[in-house]
Design a protein around this motif. Structure first.
Motif, PDB file in Angstrom:
ATOM      1  N   ILE A   1      -2.452  59.110  53.203  1.00 61.95           N
ATOM      2  CA  ILE A   1      -1.904  57.870  52.659  1.00 61.95           C
ATOM      3  C   ILE A   1      -2.321  57.628  51.215  1.00 61.95           C
ATOM      4  O   ILE A   1      -1.654  56.900  50.479  1.00 61.95           O
ATOM      5  CB  ILE A   1      -2.298  56.663  53.538  1.00 61.95           C
ATOM      6  N   LEU A   2      -3.410  58.237  50.772  1.00 59.42           N
ATOM      7  CA  LEU A   2      -3.831  58.019  49.393  1.00 59.42           C
ATOM      8  C   LEU A   2      -2.811  58.553  48.402  1.00 59.42           C
ATOM      9  O   LEU A   2      -2.873  58.253  47.214  1.00 59.42           O
ATOM     10  CB  LEU A   2      -5.199  58.660  49.145  1.00 59.42           C
ATOM     11  N   ASN A   3      -1.848  59.353  48.900  1.00 62.43           N
ATOM     12  CA  ASN A   3      -0.769  59.806  48.026  1.00 62.43           C
ATOM     13  C   ASN A   3       0.133  58.657  47.587  1.00 62.43           C
ATOM     14  O   ASN A   3       0.929  58.807  46.669  1.00 62.43           O
ATOM     15  CB  ASN A   3       0.079  60.866  48.739  1.00 62.43           C
ATOM     16  N   GLY A   4       0.024  57.497  48.268  1.00 67.33           N
ATOM     17  CA  GLY A   4       0.880  56.369  47.888  1.00 67.33           C
ATOM     18  C   GLY A   4       0.463  55.070  48.550  1.00 67.33           C
ATOM     19  O   GLY A   4       1.292  54.349  49.101  1.00 67.33           O
ATOM     20  N   LEU A   5      -0.823  54.756  48.511  1.00 68.08           N
ATOM     21  CA  LEU A   5      -1.349  53.573  49.197  1.00 68.08           C
ATOM     22  C   LEU A   5      -0.948  52.291  48.471  1.00 68.08           C
ATOM     23  O   LEU A   5      -1.116  52.167  47.260  1.00 68.08           O
ATOM     24  CB  LEU A   5      -2.873  53.669  49.279  1.00 68.08           C
TER      25      LEU A   5
ATOM     26  N   PHE B   1       1.373  47.922  52.998  1.00 68.40           N
ATOM     27  CA  PHE B   1       1.254  48.775  54.171  1.00 68.40           C
ATOM     28  C   PHE B   1      -0.171  48.764  54.721  1.00 68.40           C
ATOM     29  O   PHE B   1      -0.378  48.939  55.920  1.00 68.40           O
ATOM     30  CB  PHE B   1       1.717  50.194  53.844  1.00 68.40           C
ATOM     31  N   ALA B   2      -1.146  48.538  53.857  1.00 69.57           N
ATOM     32  CA  ALA B   2      -2.522  48.415  54.340  1.00 69.57           C
ATOM     33  C   ALA B   2      -2.666  47.198  55.237  1.00 69.57           C
ATOM     34  O   ALA B   2      -3.447  47.191  56.185  1.00 69.57           O
ATOM     35  CB  ALA B   2      -3.489  48.325  53.156  1.00 69.57           C
ATOM     36  N   GLU B   3      -1.908  46.149  54.949  1.00 71.41           N
ATOM     37  CA  GLU B   3      -1.992  44.936  55.758  1.00 71.41           C
ATOM     38  C   GLU B   3      -1.138  45.014  57.016  1.00 71.41           C
ATOM     39  O   GLU B   3      -1.244  44.160  57.888  1.00 71.41           O
ATOM     40  CB  GLU B   3      -1.553  43.727  54.927  1.00 71.41           C
ATOM     41  N   GLY B   4      -0.275  46.016  57.119  1.00 69.69           N
ATOM     42  CA  GLY B   4       0.661  46.044  58.229  1.00 69.69           C
ATOM     43  C   GLY B   4       0.521  47.238  59.130  1.00 69.69           C
ATOM     44  O   GLY B   4      -0.280  47.249  60.063  1.00 69.69           O
ATOM     45  N   ALA B   5       1.308  48.279  58.851  1.00 73.18           N
ATOM     46  CA  ALA B   5       1.408  49.416  59.760  1.00 73.18           C
ATOM     47  C   ALA B   5       0.190  50.328  59.725  1.00 73.18           C
ATOM     48  O   ALA B   5       0.109  51.255  60.529  1.00 73.18           O
ATOM     49  CB  ALA B   5       2.666  50.221  59.435  1.00 73.18           C
ATOM     50  N   CYS B   6      -0.733  50.100  58.808  1.00 75.23           N
ATOM     51  CA  CYS B   6      -1.964  50.911  58.729  1.00 75.23           C
ATOM     52  C   CYS B   6      -3.170  49.986  58.888  1.00 75.23           C
ATOM     53  O   CYS B   6      -3.906  49.721  57.927  1.00 75.23           O
ATOM     54  CB  CYS B   6      -2.040  51.654  57.403  1.00 75.23           C
TER      55      CYS B   6
ATOM     56  N   LEU C   1       0.575  56.740  57.299  1.00 72.81           N
ATOM     57  CA  LEU C   1       1.979  56.683  57.687  1.00 72.81           C
ATOM     58  C   LEU C   1       2.532  58.098  57.817  1.00 72.81           C
ATOM     59  O   LEU C   1       2.160  58.995  57.055  1.00 72.81           O
ATOM     60  CB  LEU C   1       2.795  55.924  56.636  1.00 72.81           C
ATOM     61  N   SER C   2       3.451  58.275  58.746  1.00 75.59           N
ATOM     62  CA  SER C   2       4.022  59.604  58.973  1.00 75.59           C
ATOM     63  C   SER C   2       4.767  60.124  57.752  1.00 75.59           C
ATOM     64  O   SER C   2       4.829  61.339  57.524  1.00 75.59           O
ATOM     65  CB  SER C   2       4.970  59.570  60.173  1.00 75.59           C
ATOM     66  N   ARG C   3       5.346  59.228  56.963  1.00 75.79           N
ATOM     67  CA  ARG C   3       6.148  59.706  55.835  1.00 75.79           C
ATOM     68  C   ARG C   3       5.322  60.508  54.837  1.00 75.79           C
ATOM     69  O   ARG C   3       5.848  61.389  54.154  1.00 75.79           O
ATOM     70  CB  ARG C   3       6.855  58.548  55.140  1.00 75.79           C
TER      71      ARG C   3
END
Length: 701
Positions: A377-381, A385-390, A471-473
């Motif tokens: 995820i550090l490729n695009g944190l 998304f930190a507050e939601g799906a992660c 995230l899977s993406r």
């Protein structure tokens, strides 16, 4: 369950199983053929260690004249008694160096405790549980108990960051300054080591001899039917970065066998916890299985990644540290640095990936790189998304940066003014944002990918959808990028497995080692899909491989948001797929009474068409979004409703709301909107939002 019979027989290595015996029956202990032959070859003195009434005594023993490879007491004195005792064979020929070194001394730094080479204390202790079956970690107060302090760690009582004046003043981890870099946080109770040896002896017929790599350790054993585990190797790179490693030598290891052993490499967290709990037992089993199947040995390297807390193996010095750990395995223990298998999960998966990439072209080669659940995820944190799906990202941020309130939107670093996400990235990587990482030394940079291709490694990435850390993406995008660079890749996807493995990483490592030793090549190609074999919540870890008709559709989305906060989601499926993502408004009272009543109204989060692939090698398409709910949206429960239509189809397909990732929690995929934002770094939040390290959403697979 009966309690384990293991006890610590002084300095001696247990050479047989522990048996319970008493009364008038003679004491007889069977010994494996390899151990018996070694003892006879050296005309070794034999002793029976006996634990009785809490006291350990030693009695002379001899080889049985009636039973082959069996040791008996020389006489009945002291070994036969109406009171039962536990017995095990030992010999002065084979001894342990205990306690295990940690390089931590509680008396250092004027009693605060700190690094001291050869120290055996710890801030916590690894012990066996009451049944003697599992290793448990007992923590002392590492964390700050002052509720008014902004800092996570108890630096008032412990000197966590080194001995120079600048490090002494640190309150939090910094880039290249991490907790547990040159010391282990854990002392190791002697019984932990003895129990591990007993487990391995029962499985493979060889005990484990424990050594400390300190100035006064003894010579290693050549051609002995024992595993040798060397703890506490203090490594220093040319730029002065410290780290720790343990090394495992196979049975019948020989000092004369220069570059004779493939290296099995892992880089995870605390040095002693790695060695005696999380990774080391599995490494011993891999090495034992490989020896049994090929007749050849492997040397294991267990590295701490230059730090336990604050590091995720992404700092700039990581490559030199990996190179130093591997070089030590070759120069001191006969490993072959050109025949390395790197394996790990989570942070260990990242470390394996970095080792396989080797962009500095250091003198080693990773033949197979096995990365399980690497948090890419550090490729695009981003904050949304930190507050939601992660939901585990803010816990990571708090632990790694050492700041309690880092999750708050208005938090800024007291010296630099950076935001929480920027501070986390700076601590881990030295860069303040993901874009600069992609342009310089990050995993998506040409610097790294060119190195990965030049290394010639074969890469396996295993990721679970709905991973609470990522995230899977990011895994899909990285897989496509790797393939575009012509790097051999096997991509394994475990639907709804979260931050857990759908295949066994250590079994895969054993296959790779066997291939190297038998001069064979394994093919690492294609994408392989796995799903849960059973719908039963208690059997969620059971997997089956399947071939989907089309890319399975799934949604990664939050379980909780606060009123006024956006819903950050990512939808996956076939290119050109139409989709509708809605929220059905639930009757709150009915839901809390475990009844589902959906009102005749819904909220549209998003609708559209998934984009075409940007490259033919991309596996699937995805769309992410940050949907702002309407003003005045009330707190309550909302049901995720997902439907889609594939390109060229007339009918819409509905993903059943019961296809939830978290097993045995909610029967359907629900978003709860809260009146206030909870602390996402808190234990209570994590327990609800990230069950088994699995996040929320939907999946048709």
């Amino acid at each position: 369950m009966s309690k384990s019979l293991c006890f610590v027989p002084g300095k001696y290595v247990p050479l047989s199983r522990f048996i319970l015996s008493g009364g008038s029956e003679p004491i007889a202990l069977p010994v494996t053929r390899a151990v018996a032959d070694y003892l006879k070859l050296h005309n070794a003195e034999l002793l029976l260690a006996c634990l009785r009434s809490g006291e350990v005594t030693f009695h002379r023993a001899a080889w049985s004249t009636l039973r082959e490879d069996t040791v008996e007491a020389e006489n009945a004195d002291g070994t036969q008694n109406s009171e039962e005792g536990v017995f095990v064979l030992v010999s002065p020929l084979l001894t342990n160096t205990l306690p295990v070194v940690s390089h931590w001394d509680n008396s250092a730094a004027e009693g605060k405790g700190g690094f001291r080479y050869g120290g055996t204390d710890g801030i916590g202790t690894l012990r066996m549980d009451e049944a003697g079956e599992k290793v448990v970690a007992e923590h002392v107060v590492l964390y700050n108990n002052d509720p008014d302090s902004p800092y996570v760690y108890n630096t008032e009582d412990y000197q966590l960051f080194g001995s120079n004046e600048g490090d002494k003043a640190l309150k939090t981890p910094q880039f290249e300054r991490y907790i547990g870099d040159r010391y282990s946080l854990y002392a190791v109770d002697d019984l932990v080591a003895i129990s591990l040896s007993d487990r391995i002896l029962k499985t493979f017929g060889y005990p484990v001899v424990f050594c400390n790599e300190t100035a006064d350790d003894g010579a290693l054993l050549s051609n002995a039917p024992v595993f040798q585990l060397i703890s506490g190797s203090l490594l220093v790179t040319k730029n002065g970065q410290h780290s720790l490693a343990s090394y495992i030598l196979p049975p019948n290891w020989s000092a004369k066998n220069v570059k004779g052993y493939p290296l099995l490499f892992n880089g995870y967290y605390d040095a002693n916890e790695n060695t005696f709990s999380t990774v080391g037992p599995s490494f011993l089993e891999i090495i034992g299985k490989t020896l049994a199947s090929t007749g050849k040995g492997v040397v294991g390297v267990l590295w701490n990644g230059e730090g336990y807390i604050g590091s995720r193996s992404l700092q700039g010095s990581i490559y030199a540290g990996i190179g130093t750990a591997i070089a030590k395995g070759q120069d001191s223990y006969g490993g072959d640095a050109e025949q390395v298998v790197a394996v790990g999960g989570s942070r260990g998966g990242l470390t394996a990936l970095l080792a396989g990439g080797n962009p500095l072209r250091l003198p080693y080669r990773v033949r197979y790189t096995l990365c399980y659940a690497p948090p890419l995820i550090l490729n695009g944190l981003t904050r949304e998304f930190a507050e939601g799906a992660c939901p585990l990202i803010w816990h990571v941020a708090e632990v790694d940066t050492g700041y309690r309130d880092i999750w708050k939107k208005d938090w800024r670093h007291p010296q630099t003014g950076r935001s929480g996400i920027e501070t986390l990235l700076q601590t881990l990587t030295g860069a303040g944002n993901s874009a600069s990482l992609r342009e310089t030394t990050g995993l998506e940079s040409d610097f790294f990918l060119d190195g990965l291709k030049a290394s010639g490694t074969k890469l396996l990435i295993n990721h679970g959808t709905h991973d609470a850390f990522t995230l899977s993406r990011f895994s899909f995008a990285f897989a496509a990028l790797v393939r575009r660079h012509g790097i051999p890749l096997r991509h394994e996807i475990g639907y709804r497995f979260g931050h857990n493995n759908c295949t066994d990483l250590y079994e895969q490592a054993a296959l790779c080692l066997k291939a190297i030793l038998q001069e064979q090549e394994l093919e690492f190609t294609g994408t392989v899909h796995y799903r849960r074999r059973s719908p039963a919540a208690g059997e969620w870890e059971q997997t089956e491989r399947f071939v989907p008709v089309h890319q399975p559709v799934f949604l990664e989305a939050p379980k909780f948001v606060a009123v006024g906060s956006p819903v950050a989601w990512t939808l996956y499926g076939e290119p050109g797929m139409e989709y509708r993502l809605e929220l059905g408004i639930l009757d709150q009272q009915a839901w809390e009474q475990k009844q589902q009543v959906v009102r005749n109204e819904c909220i549209t989060l998003a609708s559209g068409v998934l984009p075409d692939k940007q490259h033919p090698l991309e596996l699937c398409s995805w769309q992410d979004g940050v949907s702002q709910l309407a003003d005045g949206q009330h707190a309550g429960y909302y049901l995720y409703e997902l439907s889609y239509r594939l390109k060229g189809e007339q009918d819409w397909n509905v993903v059943s709301p019961s296809r939830v990732p978290q097993p045995g929690v909610e029967p359907q995929a629900v978003l709860r909107i809260l009146e206030e934002q909870p602390n996402p770094a808190s234990e209570a939040f994590r327990a609800e939002a990230a069950v088994l390290c699995i996040s929320s959403g939907l999946s048709e697979a």
